[in-house]
Design an enzyme around this catalytic site. Sequence first.
Site, PDB file in Angstrom:
ATOM      1  NE  ARG A 106      -3.732   2.412   0.748  1.00 10.29           N
ATOM      2  CZ  ARG A 106      -4.779   2.423   1.568  1.00 10.29           C
ATOM      3  NH1 ARG A 106      -5.155   1.308   2.170  1.00 10.29           N
ATOM      4  NH2 ARG A 106      -5.458   3.528   1.767  1.00 10.29           N
ATOM      5  NE  ARG A 166      -7.778   2.978  -2.473  1.00  5.30           N
ATOM      6  CZ  ARG A 166      -7.897   3.945  -1.555  1.00  5.30           C
ATOM      7  NH1 ARG A 166      -8.084   3.618  -0.305  1.00  5.30           N
ATOM      8  NH2 ARG A 166      -7.826   5.203  -1.886  1.00  5.30           N
ATOM      9  CG  ASP A 205      -8.877   0.689   1.534  1.00  7.49           C
ATOM     10  OD1 ASP A 205      -8.169   1.101   2.460  1.00  7.49           O
ATOM     11  OD2 ASP A 205      -9.783   1.351   0.992  1.00  7.49           O
ATOM     12  CG  ASP A 217     -11.959   0.767   4.671  1.00  6.92           C
ATOM     13  OD1 ASP A 217     -10.867   1.318   4.911  1.00  6.92           O
ATOM     14  OD2 ASP A 217     -12.607   0.943   3.620  1.00  6.92           O
TER      15      ASP A 217
END
Length: 180
Positions: free
Chosen positions: A86, A96, A99, A101
Amino acid sequence: MITHSTVYVGLGSNLNNPVHQVKQGLRALNTIPTAHLLTHSALYRSKPLGPPNQPDYINAVAVLTTGLPPLTLLSKLQTIENKQGRVRGAERWGPRTLDLDMLLYDNRQSQEPQLTLPHPGLYERAFVLYPLYECAPDLVLPDGQRVCDLMQLCPAEGLQKIGVQTLVWAIQTKVWTPLK
Ligand code: ROI
């Protein structure tokens, strides 16, 4: 007494073999000390939210149980993102490699600068709501909204389920077994 929390994590990737990135991310979640992957959704292909001149994303949701507090877990998630290449500070809402989250941490609601809970994108993003619903169809958010109701208000907009669960976890051994 050790208490364990239930955490929902959204995974997304659109660079460097996104399917591999997401599967690798799922495996990595299970290597976080004191965290165990309970289940995960299928993988979904989705159109980018944000600048359209980027590849489609692969998304999934994972369910973890952990004794780590939210900010400690957040830093573990960031370490995994970094290990998978990343690059931060690039274009806002740009492509990206991975990710991770934190969508929900039990019923916590927080507005800390480093971490907003629930994740603010959760309520209207099809690529979050559909896989979340798959993991927990009866889930009720801390504000009382039901995931199934939010999902019905959210058009699938080109969201494509691309596979059933491809990994299972043997609880005692932490060994991943690919399903045929
Ligand atoms: N768009 C999609 N479809 N899936 C994502 O995971 C995703 N993640 C992001 C932004 C750039 C907002 N767009 C996305 O961070």
